[in-house]
Scaffold this motif. Structure first.
Motif, PDB file in Angstrom:
ATOM      1  N   HIS A 191       0.852  -1.200   0.000  1.00  0.00           N
ATOM      2  CA  HIS A 191       0.000   0.000   0.000  1.00  0.00           C
ATOM      3  C   HIS A 191       0.883   1.245   0.000  1.00  0.00           C
ATOM      4  CE1 HIS A 191      -0.206  -0.463   4.704  1.00  0.00           C
ATOM      5  NE2 HIS A 191       1.003  -0.492   4.263  1.00  0.00           N
ATOM      6  N   SER A 223       0.546   3.653   1.836  1.00  0.00           N
ATOM      7  CA  SER A 223       0.747   4.122   3.216  1.00  0.00           C
ATOM      8  C   SER A 223       2.203   3.938   3.638  1.00  0.00           C
ATOM      9  CB  SER A 223      -0.151   3.342   4.179  1.00  0.00           C
ATOM     10  OG  SER A 223      -1.481   3.356   3.745  1.00  0.00           O
ATOM     11  N   ARG A 271      -0.184  -7.051  -4.396  1.00  0.00           N
ATOM     12  CA  ARG A 271      -0.734  -7.989  -3.412  1.00  0.00           C
ATOM     13  C   ARG A 271      -0.587  -9.410  -3.951  1.00  0.00           C
ATOM     14  NH1 ARG A 271      -4.758  -4.774  -0.386  1.00  0.00           N
ATOM     15  NH2 ARG A 271      -3.560  -2.861  -0.118  1.00  0.00           N
ATOM     16  N   GLN A 323      -2.865   2.949  -5.975  1.00  0.00           N
ATOM     17  CA  GLN A 323      -3.550   3.602  -4.859  1.00  0.00           C
ATOM     18  C   GLN A 323      -3.247   5.092  -4.860  1.00  0.00           C
ATOM     19  OE1 GLN A 323      -2.353   1.563  -1.249  1.00  0.00           O
ATOM     20  NE2 GLN A 323      -4.260   0.415  -1.237  1.00  0.00           N
ATOM     21  N   GLU A 357      -2.902   7.827  -1.963  1.00  0.00           N
ATOM     22  CA  GLU A 357      -2.832   8.007  -0.524  1.00  0.00           C
ATOM     23  C   GLU A 357      -2.894   9.504  -0.246  1.00  0.00           C
ATOM     24  OE1 GLU A 357      -2.133   5.244   1.286  1.00  0.00           O
ATOM     25  OE2 GLU A 357      -1.905   6.116   3.285  1.00  0.00           O
TER      26      GLU A 357
HETATM   27  N1  DAH Z   1      -3.440   1.392   3.235  1.00  0.00           N
HETATM   28  C1  DAH Z   1      -4.802   0.913   3.330  1.00  0.00           C
HETATM   29  C2  DAH Z   1      -4.956  -0.325   2.476  1.00  0.00           C
HETATM   30  O1  DAH Z   1      -4.217  -0.493   1.551  1.00  0.00           O
HETATM   31  C3  DAH Z   1      -5.779   1.970   2.904  1.00  0.00           C
HETATM   32  C4  DAH Z   1      -5.813   3.087   3.882  1.00  0.00           C
HETATM   33  C5  DAH Z   1      -6.718   3.051   4.905  1.00  0.00           C
HETATM   34  C6  DAH Z   1      -4.929   4.135   3.778  1.00  0.00           C
HETATM   35  C7  DAH Z   1      -6.757   4.072   5.834  1.00  0.00           C
HETATM   36  C8  DAH Z   1      -4.950   5.165   4.726  1.00  0.00           C
HETATM   37  C9  DAH Z   1      -5.884   5.117   5.737  1.00  0.00           C
HETATM   38  O2  DAH Z   1      -4.111   6.193   4.658  1.00  0.00           O
HETATM   39  O3  DAH Z   1      -5.907   6.120   6.633  1.00  0.00           O
HETATM   40  O4  DAH Z   1      -5.798  -1.119   2.734  1.00  0.00           O
END
Ligand code: DAH
Length: 334
Positions: A165, A167, A191, A205, A207
């Motif tokens: 992700h 993140s 994934r 994604q 972010e």
């Molecule tokens: N990183 C999470 C995922 O891949 C998605 C996500 C959820 C990102 C909440 C965020 C967050 O920044 O606050 O499932």
């Protein structure tokens, strides 16, 4: 004799351009190549030459004969081929296909623009990250069961993996910029899971991270409202549901009203009236501390959107695997 031969060749070349039908062509053949033609006549006089001269002139003779024969065959081909019109200046040219930007690229550009106007810096990050970046720094320690939420492609080099992700870059850019700051990270994630209509091993994604003294969920909701209304070009309502992510507290699942059926219930929203579009929440103080940010003074919200999912909703695309297919019928329609 050589001069005679080259005169014959020149004459043949001139006549060649005047030949308009098969009859004239036959006269051409008889005149130059026929049994009693000019070439035959000249070859008769070879007898009077010495062996040496005969050798030399013979070579040139053969060259001239071959050239005239070529002219003859060329004209024959032109006169007998069914396509009489050789140049049609009004005929349209052959159109060369020009490439277009892939739909993913187009949409990424559009989304970057929207977030840029909302005051977010735009980042991409790397696709190979450390275990620390992808998990530990986000409050997901080794052996924590929540790691199972992200089926991971581990690399041979210890502690390295393909980011599951975006993140994974939260702490990196918070450290780089310091606070207050708003930024987005847009890029590919991986994934380790089976693919089907709605799942891919690789996807993109978006972010979003905002940290400041006053960052809060109300602001997040208005950011979402502006973003989705601009992106889908429709009036959109935003709904928050509670959820769980280790790196946010509280954590949210973000839904929008189903714009296909006006929330009456259809196949797209699986009769629920809502479309799930993002995960989000207030950034966990643990994550802020990883970036050496004073978590008593500063707050942040973060969110993660799946790019392919948004595009599928916008253009009613039935299968996520189409994005990585080479089917030009799919690619060229956008
Ligand atoms: N990183 C999470 C995922 O891949 C998605 C996500 C959820 C990102 C909440 C965020 C967050 O920044 O606050 O499932």
């Amino acid at each position: 004799m050589k001069e005679q031969l080259s005169n014959i060749l020149r004459e043949a070349q001139q006549i060649y351009f005047q030949i308009k039908n098969l009859e004239e062509l036959e006269n051409f053949r008889i005149k130059f190549l026929g049994r009693n033609g000019l070439l035959a006549q000249i070859s008769d006089s070879f007898r009077n030459l010495s062996l040496e001269e005969r050798k030399e002139i013979g070579k040139y003779f053969n060259f001239v004969k071959e050239e005239i024969n070529k002219l003859y065959l060329e004209k024959k081909e032109i006169l007998t081929s069914p396509q009489k019109i050789i140049f049609d200046l009004s005929h349209p040219g052959i159109r060369k296909d020009r490439g277009i930007k892939h739909i993913l690229t187009q949409e990424i550009e559009e989304i970057k623009k929207i977030f840029f106007t909302l005051g977010f810096n735009i980042e991409e990050g790397r696709e190979i990250v450390t275990e620390e970046e992808n998990f530990d720094s986000l409050n997901i320690p080794p052996n924590h069961p929540s790691r199972d939420l992200w089926d991971t492609f581990w690399l041979n080099k210890k502690n390295y993996l393909l980011r599951t992700h975006t993140s994974a870059h939260q702490v990196e850019f918070l450290r780089k910029y310091g606070v207050p700051i708003k930024f987005t990270i847009i890029g590919k994630v991986y994934r380790h899971e089976a693919t089907d209509q709605r799942h891919e091993m690789q996807f993109h994604q978006i972010e979003g991270v905002s940290v400041g003294e006053k960052s809060n969920l109300v602001e997040l909701k208005s950011i979402f409202k502006i973003f989705f209304e601009k992106y889908f070009n429709k009036k959109i309502d935003i709904f928050f549901r509670t959820s769980y992510f280790p790196f946010t507290e509280p954590s949210l699942e973000v839904d929008i009203n189903c714009f296909l059926c006006q929330s009456k219930g259809c196949q797209l929203c699986k009769k629920s009236g809502y479309l799930e579009v993002a995960g989000a929440g207030m950034i966990h103080p643990f994550v802020l501390r990883q970036a050496s940010i004073n978590s008593e003074k500063y707050f942040g919200y973060a969110f993660g959107l799946g790019l392919e999912r948004l595009i599928m909703l916008k253009y009613d695309i039935p299968d996520v695997r189409l994005f990585h297919s080479t089917d030009l019928r799919f690619i060229n329609q956008f």
